[in-house]
Write a protein that holds these residues in place. Structure first.
Motif, PDB file in Angstrom:
ATOM      1  N   HIS A 195       0.833  -1.204   0.000  1.00 14.08           N
ATOM      2  CA  HIS A 195       0.000   0.000   0.000  1.00 14.08           C
ATOM      3  C   HIS A 195       0.865   1.250   0.000  1.00 14.08           C
ATOM      4  O   HIS A 195       1.735   1.420   0.844  1.00 14.08           O
ATOM      5  CB  HIS A 195      -0.923   0.050   1.213  1.00 14.08           C
ATOM      6  N   ARG A 196       0.614   2.126  -0.952  1.00 10.75           N
ATOM      7  CA  ARG A 196       1.352   3.368  -1.102  1.00 10.75           C
ATOM      8  C   ARG A 196       0.355   4.498  -1.251  1.00 10.75           C
ATOM      9  O   ARG A 196      -0.626   4.384  -1.970  1.00 10.75           O
ATOM     10  CB  ARG A 196       2.238   3.293  -2.341  1.00 10.75           C
ATOM     11  N   LEU A 197       0.602   5.600  -0.536  1.00 15.47           N
ATOM     12  CA  LEU A 197      -0.247   6.776  -0.702  1.00 15.47           C
ATOM     13  C   LEU A 197       0.612   8.021  -0.737  1.00 15.47           C
ATOM     14  O   LEU A 197       1.805   7.997  -0.423  1.00 15.47           O
ATOM     15  CB  LEU A 197      -1.303   6.872   0.403  1.00 15.47           C
ATOM     16  N   VAL A 198      -0.020   9.128  -1.120  1.00 15.86           N
ATOM     17  CA  VAL A 198       0.647  10.427  -1.130  1.00 15.86           C
ATOM     18  C   VAL A 198      -0.129  11.366  -0.216  1.00 15.86           C
ATOM     19  O   VAL A 198      -1.354  11.486  -0.328  1.00 15.86           O
ATOM     20  CB  VAL A 198       0.741  11.008  -2.555  1.00 15.86           C
ATOM     21  N   GLU A 199       0.582  12.006   0.689  1.00 15.54           N
ATOM     22  CA  GLU A 199       0.007  13.044   1.553  1.00 15.54           C
ATOM     23  C   GLU A 199       0.372  14.407   0.969  1.00 15.54           C
ATOM     24  O   GLU A 199       1.541  14.658   0.663  1.00 15.54           O
ATOM     25  CB  GLU A 199       0.553  12.943   2.972  1.00 15.54           C
ATOM     26  N   VAL A 200      -0.629  15.262   0.809  1.00 17.37           N
ATOM     27  CA  VAL A 200      -0.407  16.616   0.319  1.00 17.37           C
ATOM     28  C   VAL A 200      -0.961  17.593   1.347  1.00 17.37           C
ATOM     29  O   VAL A 200      -2.139  17.533   1.702  1.00 17.37           O
ATOM     30  CB  VAL A 200      -1.087  16.862  -1.043  1.00 17.37           C
ATOM     31  N   VAL A 201      -0.099  18.480   1.824  1.00 27.65           N
ATOM     32  CA  VAL A 201      -0.505  19.558   2.723  1.00 27.65           C
ATOM     33  C   VAL A 201      -0.454  20.851   1.926  1.00 27.65           C
ATOM     34  O   VAL A 201       0.590  21.200   1.362  1.00 27.65           O
ATOM     35  CB  VAL A 201       0.418  19.640   3.953  1.00 27.65           C
ATOM     36  N   ALA A 202      -1.586  21.531   1.848  1.00 18.84           N
ATOM     37  CA  ALA A 202      -1.634  22.798   1.115  1.00 18.84           C
ATOM     38  C   ALA A 202      -1.198  23.943   2.018  1.00 18.84           C
ATOM     39  O   ALA A 202      -1.431  23.926   3.232  1.00 18.84           O
ATOM     40  CB  ALA A 202      -3.042  23.053   0.594  1.00 18.84           C
ATOM     41  N   GLY A 203      -0.579  24.952   1.418  1.00 14.09           N
ATOM     42  CA  GLY A 203      -0.279  26.160   2.166  1.00 14.09           C
ATOM     43  C   GLY A 203      -1.527  27.010   2.337  1.00 14.09           C
ATOM     44  O   GLY A 203      -2.627  26.632   1.935  1.00 14.09           O
ATOM     45  N   THR A 204      -1.372  28.166   2.938  1.00 17.87           N
ATOM     46  CA  THR A 204      -2.498  29.090   3.029  1.00 17.87           C
ATOM     47  C   THR A 204      -2.662  29.815   1.698  1.00 17.87           C
ATOM     48  O   THR A 204      -1.694  30.314   1.122  1.00 17.87           O
ATOM     49  CB  THR A 204      -2.309  30.105   4.162  1.00 17.87           C
ATOM     50  N   ALA A 205      -3.899  29.858   1.203  1.00 14.67           N
ATOM     51  CA  ALA A 205      -4.138  30.474  -0.100  1.00 14.67           C
ATOM     52  C   ALA A 205      -4.298  31.988  -0.002  1.00 14.67           C
ATOM     53  O   ALA A 205      -3.912  32.709  -0.928  1.00 14.67           O
ATOM     54  CB  ALA A 205      -5.375  29.864  -0.748  1.00 14.67           C
ATOM     55  N   THR A 206      -4.892  32.489   1.086  1.00 15.58           N
ATOM     56  CA  THR A 206      -5.214  33.921   1.134  1.00 15.58           C
ATOM     57  C   THR A 206      -4.903  34.591   2.469  1.00 15.58           C
ATOM     58  O   THR A 206      -5.109  35.789   2.613  1.00 15.58           O
ATOM     59  CB  THR A 206      -6.714  34.144   0.822  1.00 15.58           C
ATOM     60  N   SER A 207      -4.413  33.858   3.444  1.00 17.87           N
ATOM     61  CA  SER A 207      -4.210  34.431   4.773  1.00 17.87           C
ATOM     62  C   SER A 207      -3.053  35.420   4.804  1.00 17.87           C
ATOM     63  O   SER A 207      -2.072  35.294   4.056  1.00 17.87           O
ATOM     64  CB  SER A 207      -3.949  33.309   5.782  1.00 17.87           C
ATOM     65  N   LEU A 208      -3.146  36.381   5.717  1.00 21.73           N
ATOM     66  CA  LEU A 208      -2.035  37.279   5.992  1.00 21.73           C
ATOM     67  C   LEU A 208      -1.009  36.648   6.928  1.00 21.73           C
ATOM     68  O   LEU A 208       0.081  37.176   7.109  1.00 21.73           O
ATOM     69  CB  LEU A 208      -2.551  38.578   6.621  1.00 21.73           C
ATOM     70  N   ARG A 209      -1.368  35.524   7.521  1.00 19.17           N
ATOM     71  CA  ARG A 209      -0.483  34.862   8.476  1.00 19.17           C
ATOM     72  C   ARG A 209       0.375  33.830   7.731  1.00 19.17           C
ATOM     73  O   ARG A 209      -0.046  32.723   7.468  1.00 19.17           O
ATOM     74  CB  ARG A 209      -1.301  34.180   9.575  1.00 19.17           C
ATOM     75  N   LEU A 210       1.591  34.249   7.400  1.00 18.39           N
ATOM     76  CA  LEU A 210       2.507  33.384   6.669  1.00 18.39           C
ATOM     77  C   LEU A 210       3.549  32.811   7.629  1.00 18.39           C
ATOM     78  O   LEU A 210       3.936  33.453   8.604  1.00 18.39           O
ATOM     79  CB  LEU A 210       3.192  34.166   5.550  1.00 18.39           C
ATOM     80  N   ARG A 211       3.992  31.615   7.328  1.00 19.37           N
ATOM     81  CA  ARG A 211       4.957  30.928   8.202  1.00 19.37           C
ATOM     82  C   ARG A 211       6.171  30.494   7.385  1.00 19.37           C
ATOM     83  O   ARG A 211       6.469  29.316   7.266  1.00 19.37           O
ATOM     84  CB  ARG A 211       4.296  29.720   8.869  1.00 19.37           C
ATOM     85  N   GLY A 212       6.839  31.475   6.809  1.00 22.55           N
ATOM     86  CA  GLY A 212       8.050  31.173   6.061  1.00 22.55           C
ATOM     87  C   GLY A 212       7.815  30.689   4.656  1.00 22.55           C
ATOM     88  O   GLY A 212       8.764  30.265   3.978  1.00 22.55           O
ATOM     89  N   ALA A 213       6.573  30.716   4.187  1.00 22.68           N
ATOM     90  CA  ALA A 213       6.254  30.316   2.818  1.00 22.68           C
ATOM     91  C   ALA A 213       5.231  31.291   2.263  1.00 22.68           C
ATOM     92  O   ALA A 213       4.377  31.797   2.996  1.00 22.68           O
ATOM     93  CB  ALA A 213       5.696  28.892   2.792  1.00 22.68           C
TER      94      ALA A 213
END
Length: 255
Positions: A195-213
């Motif tokens: 069994h193999r899967l892919v995990e994808v975490v999206a960044g924030t699309a519109t927030s003013l709160r950025l965390r280095g990205a």
């Protein structure tokens, strides 16, 4: 194609990014748009109204889940009716499902009212992963969406993680989509033999709160052999494609 958005945080958002995001998503031609939580900042009606207006401007079928910021932070509402505003504005179903040609998707509510920030998935929800995604047609992409990344260890790990991971492996899930971190990422995981899967975490699309990205949303394309993941990054209200990462996919028919 799957458009993956997260952490919109209306009420504390960047207007130029929000104004151009729907058109950029539409230009990619998605078959489904998945929004993995935190559509608002403080779960206020005005913020939900902004989020609803934005979501109504998207052109593909939607699957939206609740995040920790979509639950009132304080007060009686968090105790007695934590999801009422979310249900009234975004989706009455906290565990939404989509069954489309070539894809079966399930969303889970991973934010219980009694946890401050970190998530939880119940035994009942893990069982739902097995019964719904495990019964997907052979070859269909089996997609699970929730706000909290479920494979994180340490203090940020979700409660119920072990049972969920076993259910994900048994159901042959191909894709797990999450948000919460505001930093885009993807990785392949081998949870069990075969069994193999892919995990994808999206960044924030519109927030003013950025965390280095920078602000971003994610394009996911699935073919017979690979899952291709590309973050589209916002610069001054304009969206630009970044390098795509390709992850080998479990062969269709092995579920």
């Amino acid at each position: 194609m799957i458009a993956h958005l997260s952490d919109l945080h209306f009420g504390r958002h960047d207007p130029p990014a929000a104004a151009t995001l729907a058109d950029d998503v539409a230009a990619a031609g998605p078959d489904v748009v998945v929004v993995t939580g935190d559509s608002t900042t403080r779960a206020r009606n005005a913020e939900f109204a902004q989020a609803r207006a934005f979501l109504d401007g998207l052109v593909a079928p939607l699957l939206v889940v609740c995040g920790n910021h979509d639950v009132p932070l304080f007060g009686v509402g968090r105790l007695v009716a934590p999801y009422d505003r979310y249900r009234a504005w975004l989706d009455v179903d906290l565990e939404p499902r989509l069954d489309l040609p070539g894809i079966r998707a399930l969303g889970l509510q991973s934010m219980p009212r009694w946890r401050w920030k970190n998530g939880r998935v119940s035994a009942r929800q893990s069982a739902l992963v097995g019964t719904y995604l495990g019964a997907a047609p052979t070859g269909a992409v089996r997609l699970l969406a929730l706000h909290h990344p479920p494979f994180v260890r340490g203090p940020a790990r979700i409660a119920g993680r072990g049972a969920l991971l076993r259910a994900v492996a048994a159901a042959g899930v191909d894709l797990v989509l999450a948000g919460h971190t505001h930093v885009p990422a993807s990785r392949r995981l081998d949870l069990a033999p075969g069994h193999r899967l892919v995990e994808v975490v999206a960044g924030t699309a519109t927030s003013l709160r950025l965390r280095g990205a920078p602000r971003s949303w994610t394009v996911i394309r699935v073919d017979a052999g690979h899952i291709h993941v590309e973050a589209r990054v916002e610069v001054d209200g304009c969206w630009r494609g970044g390098p795509a990462v390709s992850h080998p996919r479990a062969a269709p028919g092995t579920h």
